[in-house]
Structures are given as structure tokens and as C-alpha cells.
Design a protein around this motif. Structure first.
Motif, PDB file in Angstrom:
ATOM      1  N   PRO A 261       0.653  -1.079   0.201  1.00 35.70           N
ATOM      2  CA  PRO A 261       0.172  -0.151  -0.099  1.00 35.70           C
ATOM      3  C   PRO A 261       0.743   1.245   0.097  1.00 35.70           C
ATOM      4  N   LEU A 262       1.927   1.526   0.704  1.00 38.16           N
ATOM      5  CA  LEU A 262       2.827   2.435   0.754  1.00 38.16           C
ATOM      6  C   LEU A 262       3.292   2.859  -0.762  1.00 38.16           C
TER       7      LEU A 262
ATOM      8  N   THR B 298       2.110   1.743  -3.587  1.00 34.37           N
ATOM      9  CA  THR B 298       1.022   2.165  -4.497  1.00 34.37           C
ATOM     10  C   THR B 298       0.856   3.676  -4.117  1.00 34.37           C
ATOM     11  N   GLY B 299       0.669   3.945  -2.931  1.00 35.15           N
ATOM     12  CA  GLY B 299       0.209   5.398  -2.569  1.00 35.15           C
ATOM     13  C   GLY B 299       1.348   6.449  -3.283  1.00 35.15           C
ATOM     14  N   LYS B 300       2.576   5.976  -3.111  1.00 37.56           N
ATOM     15  CA  LYS B 300       3.731   6.724  -3.805  1.00 37.56           C
ATOM     16  C   LYS B 300       3.585   6.941  -5.211  1.00 37.56           C
TER      17      LYS B 300
ATOM     18  N   ARG C 161       0.868   7.010  -7.105  1.00 37.69           N
ATOM     19  CA  ARG C 161      -0.310   7.717  -7.485  1.00 37.69           C
ATOM     20  C   ARG C 161       0.140   9.004  -7.966  1.00 37.69           C
TER      21      ARG C 161
END
Ligand code: GAP
Length: 530
Positions: free
Chosen positions: A523-524, A526-528, A530
Motif C-alpha cells: 500500500p505504501l 502504491t500510494g507513492k 499515484r
């Protein structure tokens, strides 16, 4: 850093880190053709995916096609490529090299022998450059650098009429009009013809410009005669025009709508140069956006704005992007507007993409040559018309080169140079690299493999266990990998349970390392991204 030095460093990095290799290098290479290595192939794919996603998939008014490279030869008659796709070209009578006539003076002025010759002029000397200086140069440096220059081949004859020309100029050879003086040095006997344009490579005489068709020819089928002559497409656009009716009938689109295509194009460029910038084989990303006649100006403006913005989304800095609007007299006779997206490369500000409002020229031509009606029926207004088109046309390889040039950074880290490719994470070839701290400690390697397997389905992930961690970071920095994950003894819980199943996540740009739970990595990152 001087532009040629920077370009040399970029070319060296491209080879060292597997971005771009010379095609057929083991046979000495082939001019104008390039291969992309593992990192380059990923980079190119990311560019094409970003374009396809933003221009086709995330819109409701654009659909895609994938057309053949070889098409019916009539296509190229209709498009004007057989009659008009010609560059004026000249060749050297001595070394046989070919040059584009409209670009050759740029090359002459920048070449080694001209720079050496112009270096003879010392503004502090009232005599200017003397015949003696020129003869000495011709017999020394000239022989090495420009053996076929008239001044070098036959200095006495060339200098004798040159002295008359210099006398007419007030007796002083001062190079204020460098082009004229170079023409003098290249002309053995003015009496026998006009001033000669010299070859940038050997100084020999260039021929008068002749038209040269840029399309690669081939034959389709067993017979190699006129009847089987075909061409490798010089642009992808014509496939879109020839499929216009088919796509219209299957896609339920109404005007305004677009058809997009990504694919290879081939041009037998006379002077491939600036690394991959002008190649003989390249890829295009083209959109033909079909519109109602009369809406050309507004759609052109919309697409210019869209396309300029897109380059920032893939990480090209706004400060290096610009837009060149064509003047009326520069437009093709059928076009109502054209703008080029320009990028500041180390070798100058150059075109990345052209956005042209081409009226209905292409569809009308295909209607004329194929005999098939290209008319569109607007069932709301009950009008029939041949759609006009706005065409944003970009080169994948040029975008890749722009990204590579803009990503290249050198930093001084405690007296050592760190080379880092600062790609936007969206476009970076490898998103994350996973390292076991030591390759000879099975529990570390096993855990690192687990982390690798966890990340691999989500991101382009690389395994690296060579050398020490510092060297791996340097390697990944040169490849532009935004994040590196290291599995160490803390991950195994050797310093206590609170660090069990945590890893270090190292950021390429800040070089900061954070302790992160393995379960939080996906998740970390993936967030970066975006
Ligand atoms: N259908 C319109 C067309 O082909 P173009 O300006 O000739 O227009 C569009 O080409 C884009 O294709 C250029 O902006 C450039 O990015 C790329 N391109 C053209 N010739 C190229 C070459 N020889 N090498 C690499 N890219 C090239």
C-alpha cells in the motif's frame, strides 16, 4: 556542463545501464538504428502505456487501432508521400557521405576542420589571416582534418584566386562572414563554377541538392518488380485514415471522436543524429481526432493544451517544455494551424510532438484515390461532410530521450559523484529493488525472496544481491529505481520482536531510509506511485 560532454555521459550511461545500445553493435553498428536494453524497454513500455492510458483508455471519445506496417502502395500516393516526402540531399564527391541540404551548413560550421580553420583568426592582428597562415594550415592540420578541401588539395591554385577575392574585400581575411570564406576555401577554381559547399567530414565538394525520397522500399511477394513494390510506413497516421470507415461502423462513436495508434515508422533519414533523436526506425504515438468542419481552431487549442500538460504528468519539467506555433506561411496548404511541443535537450530546443489541424485533406485524398466515400452523416443535423482532423503526433523514442536527458543528474556526495536518474516513479523502468543484506546468509536470502514475491505482482521489481548494499544503491540510482528494500538481521527479529518483519525502504532522491513493516510495503509504494 558543456552540452557535448553531457550528451557523451548520457550515451555512456544508456549503454552501461541497459537503456539504449547501438543496433548490430557486434558488426560495427548501423547508422540510425538503435536497440533498447532491459531498462530502456521498460521505459519505452511505460511511456506507451501512459500515452495509451491517458489518450485512449481514460477517455470515452477515443478508440485504438493497430494497423499493418506495409500498406497498399496507393496509400502513399494518396497521402502525398510518394510525390512529396522528399528532402533535398547532397553527397560528397570524394567520401560519398550524404547530407540534408537544409541542415548541412549547421554541420559544416560545427565540424572540427572548420573550427580549426576559423581558429586561425586573431582579432588582435591587423593583418587578419594571411595566405601564409592558410598554406601552413593546409599542409599541417588541414591534411589530417579535411584532406579533400580545395585549399588542402591544391593550396597554390586556391590561394591565388582567393588573394584576388580578399583584395576585393579590402585585402583582409577576417572570417566575419564565415560561410562565404569557407566557400572560398572549398573552391579550387572560381572561374569554373560557383562557390563549392564543402563536406563536413572530409572537406570535399558536395553535389547540388537533389530530392531524395525518405520511404524505405521493399517488395511484397515472390516477384521483385514494379508490381510488387511496397513501402515501410513512414508514419502510423495513414493506417488510421484508411480504417476510418471500418472503425466508424464498429465503434458507435460520433463526431467528434478520435482513433489512436502506437507503432513503428521508418524513414530513410539522410542524417540520423543526436543519438536516437533522429533515427531511421522509430515509434510514433498518433491520434487522429475527427471533428466537424469549422471547429478546427477550438479543437486544436484543446489538444495543444492537453498534450503540453501530459508531458508534465510523465515528469518532464515545465521549464524545459515550450510550444512553437507555426506562422501562416510555414503551414502546409491544407492546414489551418500547427504547433510543436518543444523540449530543451542538451543539444538544443527540439520537437517532441507536432499537433496539426489538417482540415479534411487526408480523408479527401483517400476518397479521391480509393473511390470510397469518406463522408460522415450527422444524424442530428442531417448534414453530410468529410470530417476535419486534428492530429497530435508524438515520437516514443524522442520522449524516451527527453526523459533520459532530463532525469540525468550528478551530485557530489562526500567528495564522490553520485549519478542518479530522477525519473518520475510512474515512468521509472524498475519501481523497486529488493536486496538481502548479505547473499551468503540463507535466512536473509529466504526472507528477501519472500518480500520480492510479495512485491513482484504489483510493481516491476528487481532482485539484486551483488556486491555490497552501497554499490547496489549506486546501480539502482543510475537505473532510476525510486525505492530499494533491504532485508537485514533486524527483519529476522535479531534486535528484538519490535523490528521483526520490518525492512528498510530507501528513497532514491532523498537517500533517506525508513523502517517499514513488510505488510505495509504494497500500500505504501502504491500510494507513492499515484
Ligand atoms: N503524421 C504526422 C507526422 O508523422 P512528423 O512531425 O513527421 O508528423 C511526428 O512526426 C513525430 O514523430 C515527431 O514529432 C517526432 O517525435 C517523431 N519523429 C519523426 N521523425 C522521427 C525520426 N526520424 N526519429 C525519431 N522520431 C521521429
Amino acid at each position: 556542463m558543456a552540452a557535448p560532454v553531457l550528451m557523451d555521459k548520457i550515451v555512456a550511461l544508456c549503454k552501461r545501464r541497459g537503456f539504449i545500445f547501438q543496433s548490430s553493435e557486434i558488426y560495427g553498428g548501423i547508422n540510425g538504428f538503435w536497440d533498447y536494453g532491459p531498462a530502456g524497454a521498460e521505459l519505452k513500455r511505460n511511456i506507451k502505456d501512459a500515452w495509451w492510458n491517458d489518450v485512449v483508455r481514460s477517455r470515452t471519445d477515443v478508440v485504438g487501432v493497430d494497423c499493418s506496417i506495409i500498406m497498399h502502395p496507393k496509400v502513399w500516393e494518396a497521402s502525398g508521400h510518394i510525390g512529396g516526402f522528399k528532402d533535398p540531399m547532397c553527397s560528397c564527391k570524394f567520401c560519398k557521405k550524404l547530407y540534408r541540404a537544409d541542415q548541412v551548413w549547421e554541420q559544416i560550421i560545427g565540424c572540427g576542420w572548420v573550427q580549426s580553420l576559423l581558429g586561425l583568426y586573431d582579432p588582435a592582428k591587423p593583418t587578419g589571416v594571411t595566405g601564409h597562415d592558410l598554406k601552413r594550415w593546409a599542409q599541417g592540420k588541414g591534411k589530417q582534418l579535411a584532406p579533400n578541401l580545395a585549399l588542402v588539395r591544391n593550396p597554390d591554385v586556391t590561394l591565388s584566386w582567393l588573394a584576388e577575392a580578399a583584395a576585393a574585400e579590402g585585402g583582409l581575411i577576417n572570417f566575419t562572414d564565415a560561410k562565404k570564406w569557407i566557400g572560398y576555401f572549398a573552391t579550387e577554381q572560381r572561374a569554373t563554377g560557383p562557390l563549392v559547399t564543402p563536406c563536413p567530414t572530409c572537406g570535399g565538394d558536395l553535389t547540388e541538392p537533389r530530392p531524395f525520397n525518405l520511404m524505405f522500399k521493399t517488395h511484397s511477394g515472390a516477384l521483385e518488380d514494379e508490381s510488387s513494390l511496397t513501402y515501410l510506413r513512414p508514419e502510423t497516421a495513414q493506417g488510421i485514415f484508411t480504417e476510418f470507415l471500418n472503425v466508424l461502423s464498429v465503434s458507435r462513436q460520433k463526431i467528434p471522436f478520435g482513433i489512436a495508434q502506437i507503432g513503428k515508422a521508418f524513414r530513410n533519414e539522410i542524417n540520423p543524429r543526436n543519438f536516437t533523436f533522429r533515427s531511421r526506425e522509430f515509434e510514433q504515438m498518433e491520434l487522429e481526432f475527427f471533428i466537424k468542419p469549422g471547429t478546427d481552431a477550438e479543437w486544436h487549442k484543446t489538444w495543444v493544451a492537453e498534450r503540453l500538460k501530459w508531458y508534465e504528468t510523465i515528469g518532464l519539467p515545465a521549464a524545459k517544455l515550450s510550444c512553437y506555433e507555426y506562422k501562416k506561411e510555414e503551414l502546409a496548404h491544407y492546414a489551418s494551424a500547427c504547433a510543436d511541443v518543444m523540449f530543451e535537450f542538451p543539444f538544443g530546443v527540439q520537437e517532441l510532438e507536432g499537433i496539426a489541424a489538417r482540415g479534411n485533406f487526408d480523408l479527401s485524398q483517400h476518397q479521391k484515390f480509393s473511390g470510397k466515400s469518406m463522408e460522415y452523416f450527422d444524424d442530428e443535423t442531417k448534414e453530410r461532410f468529410i470530417p476535419h482532423v486534428v492530429e497530435p503526433s508524438a515520437g516514443v523514442d524522442r520522449v524516451a530521450l527527453a526523459l533520459i536527458c532530463s532525469a540525468y543528474h550528478e551530485e557530489d556526495i562526500a567528495g564522490e559523484v553520485r549519478v542518479v536518474m530522477r525519473f518520475a516513479p510512474r515512468i521509472a523502468p524498475i519501481k523497486v529493488a529488493v536486496f538481502p543484506l548479505l547473499r551468503n546468509k540463507p535466512p536473509l536470502v529466504e526472507k528477501a525472496r519472500e518480500v520480492f514475491k510479495l512485491l513482484q505482482p504489483h510493481f516491476k521489481t528487481e532482485w539484486d544481491d551483488r556486491g555490497n548494499v552501497g554499490k547496489r544503491y549506486r546501480y539502482q540510482d543510475e537505473q532510476g529505481t525510486p525505492w530499494c528494500v533491504t532485508v537485514d538481521f533486524d527483519t529476522l527479529g535479531e534486535k528484538g520482536p519490535e523490528l521483526l518483519d520490518t525492512v528498510t525502504l530507501r528513497d532514491r532522491d532523498t537517500m533517506k531510509q525508513d523502517r517499514v513493516k513488510i505488510a505495509e510495503l504494497v500500500p505504501l509504494i502504491t500510494g507513492k506511485l499515484r
